[in-house]
Design an enzyme around this catalytic site. Structure first.
Site, PDB file in Angstrom:
ATOM      1  N   GLU A  61     -24.424  -1.522  51.183  1.00 44.37           N
ATOM      2  CA  GLU A  61     -23.283  -0.827  49.858  1.00 44.37           C
ATOM      3  C   GLU A  61     -21.928  -0.448  50.022  1.00 44.37           C
ATOM      4  OE1 GLU A  61     -26.631   2.284  49.332  1.00 44.37           O
ATOM      5  OE2 GLU A  61     -28.070   1.240  49.117  1.00 44.37           O
ATOM      6  N   ASN A  67     -25.157  -6.288  51.616  1.00 47.97           N
ATOM      7  CA  ASN A  67     -26.759  -6.146  50.734  1.00 47.97           C
ATOM      8  C   ASN A  67     -25.839  -5.028  49.588  1.00 47.97           C
ATOM      9  OD1 ASN A  67     -29.894  -6.036  49.943  1.00 47.97           O
ATOM     10  ND2 ASN A  67     -29.692  -3.760  50.871  1.00 47.97           N
ATOM     11  N   HIS A  82     -33.098  -2.627  41.679  1.00 49.14           N
ATOM     12  CA  HIS A  82     -33.146  -1.318  41.347  1.00 49.14           C
ATOM     13  C   HIS A  82     -32.825  -1.520  40.092  1.00 49.14           C
ATOM     14  CE1 HIS A  82     -34.495  -0.339  45.358  1.00 49.14           C
ATOM     15  NE2 HIS A  82     -33.046  -0.507  46.149  1.00 49.14           N
ATOM     16  N   GLU A 141     -34.681  -5.193  47.425  1.00 48.03           N
ATOM     17  CA  GLU A 141     -35.265  -4.599  47.120  1.00 48.03           C
ATOM     18  C   GLU A 141     -35.620  -3.870  45.631  1.00 48.03           C
ATOM     19  OE1 GLU A 141     -32.851  -0.975  48.439  1.00 48.03           O
ATOM     20  OE2 GLU A 141     -32.461  -2.525  49.852  1.00 48.03           O
ATOM     21  N   ASP A 156     -37.220  -3.091  42.178  1.00 44.97           N
ATOM     22  CA  ASP A 156     -38.259  -1.918  41.241  1.00 44.97           C
ATOM     23  C   ASP A 156     -37.508  -1.871  39.698  1.00 44.97           C
ATOM     24  OD1 ASP A 156     -36.514  -0.286  41.916  1.00 44.97           O
ATOM     25  OD2 ASP A 156     -37.561   0.757  43.658  1.00 44.97           O
TER      26      ASP A 156
HETATM   27  O1  G2I Z   1     -32.293   4.925  47.867  1.00 44.95           O
HETATM   28  C1  G2I Z   1     -32.900   3.474  47.236  1.00 44.95           C
HETATM   29  C2  G2I Z   1     -32.550   2.399  48.112  1.00 44.95           C
HETATM   30  C3  G2I Z   1     -31.055   2.180  48.119  1.00 44.95           C
HETATM   31  N1  G2I Z   1     -30.709   0.735  49.159  1.00 44.95           N
HETATM   32  C4  G2I Z   1     -30.576   0.742  49.981  1.00 44.95           C
HETATM   33  C5  G2I Z   1     -31.950   1.868  51.077  1.00 44.95           C
HETATM   34  O2  G2I Z   1     -32.173   2.300  51.708  1.00 44.95           O
HETATM   35  C6  G2I Z   1     -33.090   2.687  49.703  1.00 44.95           C
HETATM   36  O3  G2I Z   1     -34.328   3.178  49.929  1.00 44.95           O
HETATM   37  C7  G2I Z   1     -34.319   5.272  50.314  1.00 44.95           C
HETATM   38  C8  G2I Z   1     -35.634   5.005  50.801  1.00 44.95           C
HETATM   39  O4  G2I Z   1     -36.532   4.168  49.836  1.00 44.95           O
HETATM   40  C9  G2I Z   1     -35.889   6.827  50.594  1.00 44.95           C
HETATM   41  O5  G2I Z   1     -37.260   6.356  51.186  1.00 44.95           O
HETATM   42  O6  G2I Z   1     -33.439   5.245  50.315  1.00 44.95           O
HETATM   43  C10 G2I Z   1     -33.584   6.891  50.796  1.00 44.95           C
HETATM   44  C11 G2I Z   1     -32.524   7.698  51.790  1.00 44.95           C
HETATM   45  O7  G2I Z   1     -31.345   7.205  51.241  1.00 44.95           O
HETATM   46  C12 G2I Z   1     -34.745   6.970  51.496  1.00 44.95           C
HETATM   47  O8  G2I Z   1     -35.011   8.105  50.562  1.00 44.95           O
HETATM   48  C13 G2I Z   1     -35.347   9.444  52.529  1.00 44.95           C
HETATM   49  C14 G2I Z   1     -35.310  10.555  51.801  1.00 44.95           C
HETATM   50  O9  G2I Z   1     -34.163  10.918  50.623  1.00 44.95           O
HETATM   51  C15 G2I Z   1     -35.113  11.464  52.993  1.00 44.95           C
HETATM   52  O10 G2I Z   1     -35.593  13.226  52.075  1.00 44.95           O
HETATM   53  C16 G2I Z   1     -36.437  11.550  53.886  1.00 44.95           C
HETATM   54  O11 G2I Z   1     -35.670  11.778  54.718  1.00 44.95           O
HETATM   55  O12 G2I Z   1     -35.963   9.390  53.779  1.00 44.95           O
HETATM   56  C17 G2I Z   1     -35.680  10.273  54.307  1.00 44.95           C
HETATM   57  C18 G2I Z   1     -37.105   9.204  55.471  1.00 44.95           C
HETATM   58  O13 G2I Z   1     -38.093   9.531  55.130  1.00 44.95           O
END
Ligand code: G2I
Length: 358
Positions: free
Chosen positions: A172, A213, A249, A277, A279
């Site tokens: 990003e 990515n 996404h 990724e 969805d």
């Molecule tokens: O945002 C969707 C994805 C976009 N591209 C990069 C990916 O790394 C990103 O994944 C998401 C995860 O699916 C989430 O699970 O990234 C988020 C953070 O930017 C993740 O969320 C975070 C929560 O916001 C936090 O509160 C939590 O502590 O996950 C953390 C770990 O469980």
């Protein structure tokens, strides 16, 4: 014969075979009743089998906290040939304070993958988000931050060397208009930080494929143009970059019409493309019409990859709607994954299978 003609011929031949079997099957049923000990006539297929039949991998993001759930882990292990760390290999998880590394979550994922004969997709080395305050706070000068970034890459890619097939080295890094995002790395180190990160990752793990990515780069647009120019220039400079991840996404009914064309232009540069990724979210509540459109959209997206030889695989960002990040970030939207809240397959699942050509 062009690939399209060849595929049409195979489909026609398969159709003849199926029709023949159906006739044969009904004749046999009259003469020879099926015995109870006979094996089932149809074998339950999997996404993994469908992807492998097209020479590709199919992956999912793995939520570390759910691996102990038997329903989750049984789908994760049987349906997918690739697993991406949803969170456990990110900077804040791996090096929460300077010099103190925690690989426990990543090691768990590697163990899971090895037990199930899956590849591991490493996510991610250099990203502005989920970056601990000691890095994002901006307290480092250029030389110090360069050292911090290179140390992180050396430790993390070095730890997983030989176990990770692909790394999202830089995640990003672009704004929507195709300019560079003003992350702490960009503002402190300047444009060259991306080339430097790839060189550091290559030094730490020469065998992993190294990717950039991003999201909203699925269609041909200002942002994907920016990534395209960067990848061209990195290749010209001899920087070790192997692949571009289109996060994908997406929104139901809004798959970019030029997705395949965009995959093609990147692969023509000589890098792989992977849909990293996927969805496809909708406004809640879901209904049959939206789920059917979503099935078509999953098929369109995966088929765009299947149509291009340099598109190596497709990963969905989560298994079930219950576990998806989408409702947390887009209130009122959801149902973006191939399995529903109760881990039942949705029409989207069949769309993925069809997209791989099965
Ligand atoms: O945002 C969707 C994805 C976009 N591209 C990069 C990916 O790394 C990103 O994944 C998401 C995860 O699916 C989430 O699970 O990234 C988020 C953070 O930017 C993740 O969320 C975070 C929560 O916001 C936090 O509160 C939590 O502590 O996950 C953390 C770990 O469980």
């Amino acid at each position: 014969m062009s690939p399209h003609v060849r595929k049409a011929a195979v489909v026609a031949a398969a159709g003849t075979l199926v029709a023949g079997l159906a006739i044969y099957g009904s004749a046999q049923a009259q003469e020879e009743p099926v015995q109870p000990h006979d094996p089932p006539v149809t074998q339950q297929s999997t996404l993994r089998a469908a992807a492998e039949a097209s020479g590709r991998f199919v992956g999912t993001a793995i939520n570390d906290g759910l691996l102990s759930d038997p329903t989750y882990s049984s789908i994760a292990s049987s349906e997918f040939s690739s697993v991406t760390a949803e969170n456990v290999m990110k900077w804040e998880a791996v090096q929460p304070s300077q010099g103190s590394f925690d690989f426990s979550g990543g090691d768990r994922l590697v163990d899971f993958a090895q037990a199930n004969d899956q590849q591991v997709w490493g996510h991610t080395l250099v990203w502005h988000s989920q970056l601990p305050g000691w890095v994002s706070g901006g307290g480092f000068g250029a030389d110090e931050l360069r050292g911090v970034m290179n140390d992180h890459i050396a430790e993390v890619a070095g730890h997983f060397a030989g176990e990770v097939a692909y790394w999202d080295v830089v995640n990003e890094a672009f704004n929507e208009d195709g300019t560079r995002r003003q992350s702490v790395f960009q503002t402190t180190l300047g444009d060259g930080y991306i080339a430097e990160a790839f060189r550091a990752a290559d030094a730490a793990d020469p065998n992993a494929k190294l990717c950039i990515n991003d999201y909203n780069i699925e269609g041909v647009n200002a942002k994907s143009d920016g990534v395209y120019e960067l990848v061209s220039s990195l290749l010209d400079q001899g920087v070790p970059i192997d692949c571009v991840g289109f996060q994908s996404h997406l929104i139901v009914g809004q798959v970019p019409g030029d997705l395949q064309q965009n995959i093609e232009r990147f692969t023509e540069l000589g890098v792989e493309v992977v849909l990293t990724e996927i969805d496809i979210r909708m406004t809640m509540p879901s209904d049959a019409a939206k789920l059917e459109q979503q099935r078509q959209d999953y098929e369109t997206v995966v088929a765009a990859c299947t149509a291009v030889p340099g598109c190596a695989g497709a990963t969905v960002w989560g298994i079930s709607d219950r576990d998806s990040w989408v409702p947390d970030v887009f209130p009122g939207e959801g149902a973006a994954c191939p399995w529903d809240e109760n881990y039942q397959r949705k029409p989207a699942y069949d769309g993925i299978v069809a997209g791989f050509g099965s």
